[in-house]
Write an enzyme that holds these catalytic residues in place. Sequence first.
Site, mmCIF file in Angstrom:
data_model
loop_
_atom_site.group_PDB
_atom_site.id
_atom_site.type_symbol
_atom_site.label_atom_id
_atom_site.label_comp_id
_atom_site.label_asym_id
_atom_site.label_seq_id
_atom_site.Cartn_x
_atom_site.Cartn_y
_atom_site.Cartn_z
ATOM 1 N N GLU A 28 -26.840 68.276 26.404
ATOM 2 C CA GLU A 28 -27.827 68.244 25.898
ATOM 3 C C GLU A 28 -28.755 69.412 25.537
ATOM 4 O OE1 GLU A 28 -32.243 65.725 26.071
ATOM 5 O OE2 GLU A 28 -30.955 65.484 27.464
ATOM 6 N N ASN A 73 -33.410 63.421 25.100
ATOM 7 C CA ASN A 73 -34.735 63.749 24.282
ATOM 8 C C ASN A 73 -35.096 64.166 23.514
ATOM 9 O OD1 ASN A 73 -35.497 61.378 26.420
ATOM 10 N ND2 ASN A 73 -36.178 62.558 28.174
ATOM 11 N N ASN A 169 -31.986 58.202 20.199
ATOM 12 C CA ASN A 169 -31.784 57.887 21.857
ATOM 13 C C ASN A 169 -32.962 57.213 22.372
ATOM 14 O OD1 ASN A 169 -30.881 59.507 24.646
ATOM 15 N ND2 ASN A 169 -32.492 60.333 24.284
ATOM 16 N N GLU A 170 -33.219 56.732 22.719
ATOM 17 C CA GLU A 170 -33.762 55.857 23.779
ATOM 18 C C GLU A 170 -34.932 55.343 23.130
ATOM 19 O OE1 GLU A 170 -34.040 58.222 27.763
ATOM 20 O OE2 GLU A 170 -32.278 57.643 28.161
ATOM 21 N N TYR A 241 -29.437 56.077 35.796
ATOM 22 C CA TYR A 241 -28.950 56.201 36.244
ATOM 23 C C TYR A 241 -29.603 56.446 38.213
ATOM 24 C CZ TYR A 241 -29.485 59.863 33.325
ATOM 25 O OH TYR A 241 -29.165 60.637 31.270
ATOM 26 N N GLU A 289 -24.598 57.055 28.656
ATOM 27 C CA GLU A 289 -26.053 58.323 30.262
ATOM 28 C C GLU A 289 -25.713 57.386 31.230
ATOM 29 O OE1 GLU A 289 -29.799 59.826 29.429
ATOM 30 O OE2 GLU A 289 -29.697 59.486 27.368
ATOM 31 N N GLN A 347 -25.241 65.040 33.160
ATOM 32 C CA GLN A 347 -24.822 65.840 31.919
ATOM 33 C C GLN A 347 -23.292 66.964 32.068
ATOM 34 O OE1 GLN A 347 -27.943 68.127 29.828
ATOM 35 N NE2 GLN A 347 -29.269 66.427 30.075
#
Length: 497
Positions: A28, A73, A169-170, A241, A289, A347
């Site tokens: 990212e 993001n 994304n999200e 996460y 992710e 990442q």
Amino acid sequence: MTVRASLHLDPARVVAPVSRRTFGSFVEHMGRCVYGGLYEPSHPSAGTDGFREDVLSLVREMGVSLVRYPGGNFVSGYRWEDGIGPVESRPVRRDLAWHSLETNEVGIGEFMRWADKAGVEVMYALNLGTRGVQEALDVHEYLNQPEGTHLAGLRGGKPYGVKLFCLGNEMDGPWQIGHKTAHEYGRLAAETARALRAAEPGLELVACGSSGSTMPTFGAWESEVLSLAWDSVDYISAHAYYEPLDGDLASFLASAVDMDHFVTSVTATADSVAARLKSKKRINISFDEWNVWYLSRHQNAPTPTAWEIAPRVIEDTYNVTDAVVVGSLLISLLRHSDRVTAACQAQLVNVIAPIRAESSGPAWRQTTFHPFALTSRLATGEVLDVKITSPTYATTRYGDVPVLDAVATHEPGSLTVFAVNRSQDEPAEVTFSVGAFAGPAGLAEAWLLTDTDLTATNTQDNPDRVVPQPLEAVSVDGDTVRVTLPPVSWAAIRLTT
């Protein structure tokens, strides 16, 4: 006292083939992942394209197969066309997601050429936050359209042939630029997917699932989005996460229990939509992710007042326990290979990453690099449905969980077992038989990741403080294999059969 556990392995009990896309990563435009990580023209190792060869070498060693790009993001406010054409003419833009400045020195073409050098497939994420259908068609035309159109002409050279696209994304997250309700997003995802398929029917498209299993809309979001976009998408995404909250190491070591539950919940939701729509189609999961991330350290940090280029953002330093948890999460992903057919550790460099790099300095492997690299190299053939017999221990977050977790992969002539001992104070003696496999067994290689100091880390000054060691406590006696795993350890054992 020693914990005793056993595995039952049968070559006929196959979950699915190992998907190489399981060993994906994530780049990212955030912090120093790209600028000062992958890309640093002034670095002694930089090639003529400005990308660091020392970092590239570690990416290859790690066995990365797929990279999701450019966010995250970041993508929800990204104008992809800022990153094409002469570099000196590219605009500098604000990145609202991470309160920084984006120079666009690395754009879509530069990254695609880097990915080709690295030998990785690109999963391209589209901006469905501030943009929509037309932007998706434009970026697809630039990436994949043969010669003869305006944007293909701007690309120059042959098409990049990207097959896997994320539809945003999200979008369930209130923090996301362009955050939408499930109905709003599901409609937009379906419209975008239909347009992309009109341009290129063979694309694989990922709809945004929940940003985490603790989201208040978890489950309902997937159901609504898939109901609206069912015929047009192939995957639903999952993000997760993990960190040791409040010093709760017992629960942290059992993080894969939550990942297992996440996968089975999303799978059940997708299958319920299929039943309701009377469809035989199967939606798979892109777990694009996942990682250990000390998120609580950053959630309440004040927003910077200055707008900087590539500021240091969430450069977590990982220890032995973190690496064991990463290894256990890889076990979970492999176990669900029938439905999780793509995954990206987030990442790749510097930002919550297995690889660290300093400007004008060295690059090195974090502790979490090692279980990923070994699993990517050794997990081949088919994933087996392993039956585990193990005592349990109590956790605050997940109840009673097995002390031992494991998965195995098999191909003719080779069997690999990946195992983790979650106990904080007791070794685990693990026994399994290979009698169901053709021919006698022999030990090809065995690796152990642990340390007497669970807080040990790899640093710029001591980059090899934590590395996998040969696992000595393994024996093969006829058809029986015995392995002893120290407390808080991850292991990979490859046998010839």
